[in-house]
Design a protein around this motif. Structure first.
Motif, PDB file in Angstrom:
ATOM      1  N   LEU B  59       0.749  -1.246  -0.084  1.00 17.47           N
ATOM      2  CA  LEU B  59       0.115   0.031  -0.115  1.00 17.47           C
ATOM      3  C   LEU B  59       0.949   1.324   0.090  1.00 17.47           C
ATOM      4  N   ASP B  60       1.778   1.459   0.911  1.00 13.79           N
ATOM      5  CA  ASP B  60       2.416   2.617   1.084  1.00 13.79           C
ATOM      6  C   ASP B  60       3.210   2.910  -0.274  1.00 13.79           C
ATOM      7  N   TYR B  62       2.164   2.728  -3.072  1.00 15.27           N
ATOM      8  CA  TYR B  62       1.235   3.464  -4.103  1.00 15.27           C
ATOM      9  C   TYR B  62       1.301   4.932  -3.878  1.00 15.27           C
ATOM     10  N   PHE B  63       1.558   5.060  -2.647  1.00 18.29           N
ATOM     11  CA  PHE B  63       1.613   6.624  -2.219  1.00 18.29           C
ATOM     12  C   PHE B  63       3.061   7.357  -2.802  1.00 18.29           C
TER      13      PHE B  63
END
Lengths: 214, 214
Positions: B59-60, B62-63
């Motif tokens: 997830l992280d 993607y940022f």
């Protein structure tokens, strides 16, 4: 940077189906309603087929706007190109994807029936009879220094998973049961022996599962 | 597509501070340990200053990999360029960002002390004395048809929020308390009267807050 093979925005039902039963020209997802399975995509601002300026820009939009990010080629199974089976009919049908397919890169279509390349808009489809590792090698060469997207469908994803060729997977589990169709897995923990795994519930109702390896 | 002003990967403590007290040349975050506040970025494969091939792709990531995606210019407050206050000293110091700043676009530095533009690597810094809306107008023109990133720091973000100029915000709340420093907000619900809001906990321990408007 290493060149990755990435599966992105791949929708499955809660019971593990990526498409329903009875796929046809009119019903690419068989008995499944596409909106149930991948409707979360359609609602985002960056959905690749969006024609109006609206749409959400929260979590789900990070996934749809990553669709083209650093992608230089796609590999797809024949059933993602169209519903025909066996030898290609002698017609001028040009695939599911309309006059301007959303890929804008070389796309390698895996088939036991090779045919001449077909250019549609900014996308060129190459029809190749190749094992997964050979297809990946061709796609990486065509992608320059960019990554390669694995487009699906279910059988193609399973084949590439078994061959250990996929670097990252993003699978979105939708809150719907299909009961039958093309089954991807028994459940999201099935890949945990081979990948790190983030579980990310979204306010849209889908749960994003993200897999990567070292 | 509309041109957006986007705040991205902005780290704050659980008690709402984007930097600690006592910022200086040696301590850009004051008494706060940068690893406590924004360490989640450093761990990702796409962190903009990464020099080795490792890093997470969950997830992280993607940022961090959205940092440059469709960005054509940045606006930052003077305190994000360097620790000096008042008239610029007559030296050849070129900012916090080293010989190859991670921006690779025009960067507009807001200051009451304009000076000549400064090119560092592929980034050109423009020092302008302008109200938020004027700065945004200049940055949008420089960005072509791409979006503009708002870089911070805290005072600049607050000023642009008050002026209603930010289209999307991504603020990552880290599991640390700072007690004092530069305060962004009393809490993540403070913007809910003006924005849609997704709350996304990450396995890294931070919670991503995503805001957007129609």
């Amino acid at each position: 940077m290493p060149q990755l093979l990435r599966l992105q925005n791949f929708g499955v039902s809660r019971d593990g189906f990526g498409a329903g039963e009875g796929q046809s020209l009119e019903h690419p997802f068989g008995h499944a309603n596409p909106a149930d399975l991948v409707g979360w995509c359609f609602a985002t601002a960056s959905w690749v087929n969006r024609t109006d300026p609206g749409g959400s820009r929260g979590l789900d939009d990070y996934f749809t706007r990553d669709f083209t990010n650093n992608i230089g080629a796609e590999i797809m199974g024949r059933n993602k190109f169209g519903p025909q089976r066996g030898p290609w009919p002698d017609d001028d049908w040009r695939g599911w994807w309309g006059d301007e397919p959303p890929f804008h890169t070389p796309v390698f279509v895996l088939t036991h029936y090779p045919r001449e390349p077909m250019q549609v808009g900014e996308t060129t489809f190459y029809f190749i009879d190749a094992a997964p590792d050979e297809a990946l090698e061709q796609a990486k060469a065509a992608a320059g220094d960019k990554d390669v997207r694995l487009g699906g469908g279910v059988a193609t994803v399973r084949e590439f998973v078994e061959a250990g060729l996929i670097d990252t997977l993003h699978i979105a589990v939708a809150p719907v049961e299909l009961g039958r169709g093309e089954r991807l897995w028994t459940g999201p923990t099935e890949l945990d022996d081979r990948y790190h795994h983030d579980v990310v519930p979204s306010s849209s109702g889908v749960t994003h599962h993200l897999y990567w390896r070292d």
